[in-house]
Write a protein that holds these residues in place. Structure first.
Motif, PDB file in Angstrom:
ATOM      1  N   SER A  53      -9.318   8.497  10.711  1.00  0.00           N
ATOM      2  CA  SER A  53     -10.659   7.958  10.497  1.00  0.00           C
ATOM      3  C   SER A  53     -10.910   6.776  11.427  1.00  0.00           C
ATOM      4  CB  SER A  53     -10.811   7.529   9.043  1.00  0.00           C
ATOM      5  OG  SER A  53      -9.834   6.570   8.720  1.00  0.00           O
ATOM      6  N   THR A  97      -5.618  14.362  10.662  1.00  0.00           N
ATOM      7  CA  THR A  97      -6.929  13.744  10.913  1.00  0.00           C
ATOM      8  C   THR A  97      -6.777  12.229  10.922  1.00  0.00           C
ATOM      9  OG1 THR A  97      -7.336  13.742   8.535  1.00  0.00           O
ATOM     10  CG2 THR A  97      -8.214  15.609   9.795  1.00  0.00           C
ATOM     11  N   ARG A 133     -15.916   8.953   0.333  1.00  0.00           N
ATOM     12  CA  ARG A 133     -16.012   7.674  -0.393  1.00  0.00           C
ATOM     13  C   ARG A 133     -17.430   7.157  -0.190  1.00  0.00           C
ATOM     14  NH1 ARG A 133     -12.364   2.527   1.285  1.00  0.00           N
ATOM     15  NH2 ARG A 133     -13.707   2.524   3.127  1.00  0.00           N
ATOM     16  N   GLY A 170      -6.447   8.006  -0.585  1.00  0.00           N
ATOM     17  CA  GLY A 170      -6.529   6.671  -1.190  1.00  0.00           C
ATOM     18  C   GLY A 170      -7.384   6.623  -2.438  1.00  0.00           C
ATOM     19  N   ARG A 175       0.840  -1.204   0.000  1.00  0.00           N
ATOM     20  CA  ARG A 175       0.000   0.000   0.000  1.00  0.00           C
ATOM     21  C   ARG A 175       0.873   1.251   0.000  1.00  0.00           C
ATOM     22  NH1 ARG A 175      -5.510   0.774   2.082  1.00  0.00           N
ATOM     23  NH2 ARG A 175      -5.840   2.799   3.063  1.00  0.00           N
ATOM     24  N   SER A 220      -9.652  12.494  -0.183  1.00  0.00           N
ATOM     25  CA  SER A 220      -9.217  11.294   0.504  1.00  0.00           C
ATOM     26  C   SER A 220      -8.063  10.704  -0.292  1.00  0.00           C
ATOM     27  CB  SER A 220     -10.382  10.318   0.572  1.00  0.00           C
ATOM     28  OG  SER A 220      -9.975   9.165   1.239  1.00  0.00           O
TER      29      SER A 220
HETATM   30  P1  AMP Z   1      -9.269   1.031   2.920  1.00  0.00           P
HETATM   31  O1  AMP Z   1      -8.717   0.914   4.290  1.00  0.00           O
HETATM   32  O2  AMP Z   1      -8.482   0.280   1.890  1.00  0.00           O
HETATM   33  O3  AMP Z   1     -10.738   0.748   2.908  1.00  0.00           O
HETATM   34  O4  AMP Z   1      -9.129   2.571   2.551  1.00  0.00           O
HETATM   35  C1  AMP Z   1      -9.476   3.547   3.496  1.00  0.00           C
HETATM   36  C2  AMP Z   1      -9.927   4.805   2.805  1.00  0.00           C
HETATM   37  O5  AMP Z   1     -10.205   5.819   3.770  1.00  0.00           O
HETATM   38  C3  AMP Z   1      -8.872   5.360   1.848  1.00  0.00           C
HETATM   39  O6  AMP Z   1      -9.490   5.820   0.667  1.00  0.00           O
HETATM   40  C4  AMP Z   1      -8.292   6.503   2.664  1.00  0.00           C
HETATM   41  O7  AMP Z   1      -7.706   7.478   1.823  1.00  0.00           O
HETATM   42  C5  AMP Z   1      -9.498   7.005   3.445  1.00  0.00           C
HETATM   43  N1  AMP Z   1      -9.064   7.679   4.669  1.00  0.00           N
HETATM   44  C6  AMP Z   1      -8.631   7.104   5.803  1.00  0.00           C
HETATM   45  N2  AMP Z   1      -8.262   8.050   6.702  1.00  0.00           N
HETATM   46  C7  AMP Z   1      -8.459   9.246   6.118  1.00  0.00           C
HETATM   47  C8  AMP Z   1      -8.239  10.601   6.531  1.00  0.00           C
HETATM   48  N3  AMP Z   1      -7.743  10.899   7.721  1.00  0.00           N
HETATM   49  N4  AMP Z   1      -8.563  11.575   5.644  1.00  0.00           N
HETATM   50  C9  AMP Z   1      -9.059  11.270   4.431  1.00  0.00           C
HETATM   51  N5  AMP Z   1      -9.276  10.020   3.980  1.00  0.00           N
HETATM   52  C10 AMP Z   1      -8.981   9.014   4.801  1.00  0.00           C
END
Ligand code: AMP
Ligand code: MG
Length: 339
Positions: free
Chosen positions: A115, A113, A193, A227, A53, A225
């Motif tokens: 999540s 930040t 997302r 990702g 990743r 985001s």
């Molecule tokens: P996955 O764990 O593969 O489902 O991907 C997690 C998704 O949440 C990805 O698209 C990340 O970019 C997004 N994400 C996680 N934490 C943050 C954050 N602090 N700010 C923006 N996006 C986040």
């Protein structure tokens, strides 16, 4: 390393591995997550390494309850308690400003930040409780591949690279959680997302406007985001999206080109075109819920068949259809079958 399958009666054993910095994949209602102790930087670094990743793609921290989040966040959006009461446990990830230094910076890929999500799966909630620490849990696949909705998908991608997998059968929803940005207390919530908790449901429940990240609406906008900018969910076989009215032409065209097709197919579609499919992955019924549930499993299964092309059904972009089409378009590299 041997990758062990854990069952409910072995949760304590799996939890001990996680507590000490090992990696154990876990089920959830969305897809399987690759678990590591979120408070241990070295464990989290291994998650990025085994998935391949990109290090600028932040992870979601999985908690046992909302109380656990309060250790890491002290500046909450005013809608937080209402959202948590209505949607946790569930397929809704919430982004907050983190207390500086409260978690290793690799977790949030250096962002200010983080999540959080409380997954709605009894085994995984028990696992987090048993570990006594929150777990990061990105989808438990090799980066870029379809997300895992069954333990054997995790095994296929990560066997020999992780300590174990907690067996939880097929995941119920099949697409990843909705990601909702609540990091600015004076801004409306914003969907970064799409997932099973839709804009419509959020607005109706909360009685406020919910914004949607512009990149989800306009192709040329950069996502907020990190990702979301990466290529995702792609099987090795080329995927084409097929509109409901175009199936007959699509099969005719494939036959003329002498292409063998695998199809993500509802019972109706199989009844009509079975003879023209080299392989099919059966969706349970005609609903968007069954298409979302079967999408990643279907792409993986059809990728193992001797086919030149995968056809997948287009659904209207409303409700869960928004999340399904968001994933499918990436899998298909935006390619529709054109009459
Ligand atoms: P996955 O764990 O593969 O489902 O991907 C997690 C998704 O949440 C990805 O698209 C990340 O970019 C997004 N994400 C996680 N934490 C943050 C954050 N602090 N700010 C923006 N996006 C986040
Ligand atoms: Mg993922």
């Amino acid at each position: 390393m041997e990758t062990k399958k854990f069952h409910q009666q072995e949760i304590k054993e799996a939890a001990a591995i996680l507590r000490e910095g090992g990696l154990v994949a876990f089920p959830s209602e969305t897809v399987y997550g690759l678990g590591a102790n979120a408070t241990l930087a070295d464990a989290v670094k291994k998650v990025f390494a085994v998935k391949g990743r990109p290090s600028d793609n932040p992870l979601i921290v999985h908690v046992e309850n909302f109380e656990q989040v309060k250790q890491y966040v002290d500046n909450f959006h005013p809608l937080t308690s209402k959202i948590v009461e209505q949607f946790w446990p569930g397929p809704l990830t919430l982004i907050f400003k983190i207390k500086p230094g409260a978690l290793p910076s690799v977790v949030s890929a250096g962002l200010s930040t983080v999540s959080f999500r409380m997954p709605n799966h009894p085994l995984t909630l028990e696992l987090i409780k048993e570990v006594g620490q929150p777990l990061v849990g990105p989808s438990a696949n090799t980066s870029g591949r379809p997300s895992p909705t069954q333990s054997q998908h995790v095994y296929h991608d990560l066997k020999g690279k992780i300590e174990g997998i907690l067996e939880g059968g097929s995941t119920e929803i099949g697409v990843e959680s909705t990601v909702l940005d609540l990091s600015d207390p004076i801004q409306p919530p914003m969907i970064l997302r799409p997932g099973a908790v839709t804009k419509e449901v959020l607005e109706e429940t909360l009685g406020v406007t919910v914004l949607v990240d512009q990149h989800l609406v306009e192709e040329n906008q950069a996502p907020r985001s990190p990702g979301m900018k990466y290529k995702h969910y792609a099987p090795k076989t080329k995927v084409l999206m097929v509109q409901p009215t175009d199936w007959a032409e699509a099969f005719d065209w494939a036959k003329k080109q002498d292409l063998k097709v695998g199809v993500l197919a509802s019972p109706e579609l199989r009844a009509a075109y079975q003879a023209q499919m080299t392989a099919s992955y059966p969706l349970v019924d005609e609903s968007i819920a069954s298409a979302a549930k079967g999408l990643f499993a279907g792409l993986r299964a059809l990728d193992e068949e001797q086919v030149d092309l995968i056809f997948a059904p287009v659904f209207p972009e409303v409700g869960l259809g928004v999340a399904y089409m968001n994933r499918l378009k990436k899998s298909a590299n935006q390619q529709f079958f054109k009459v």
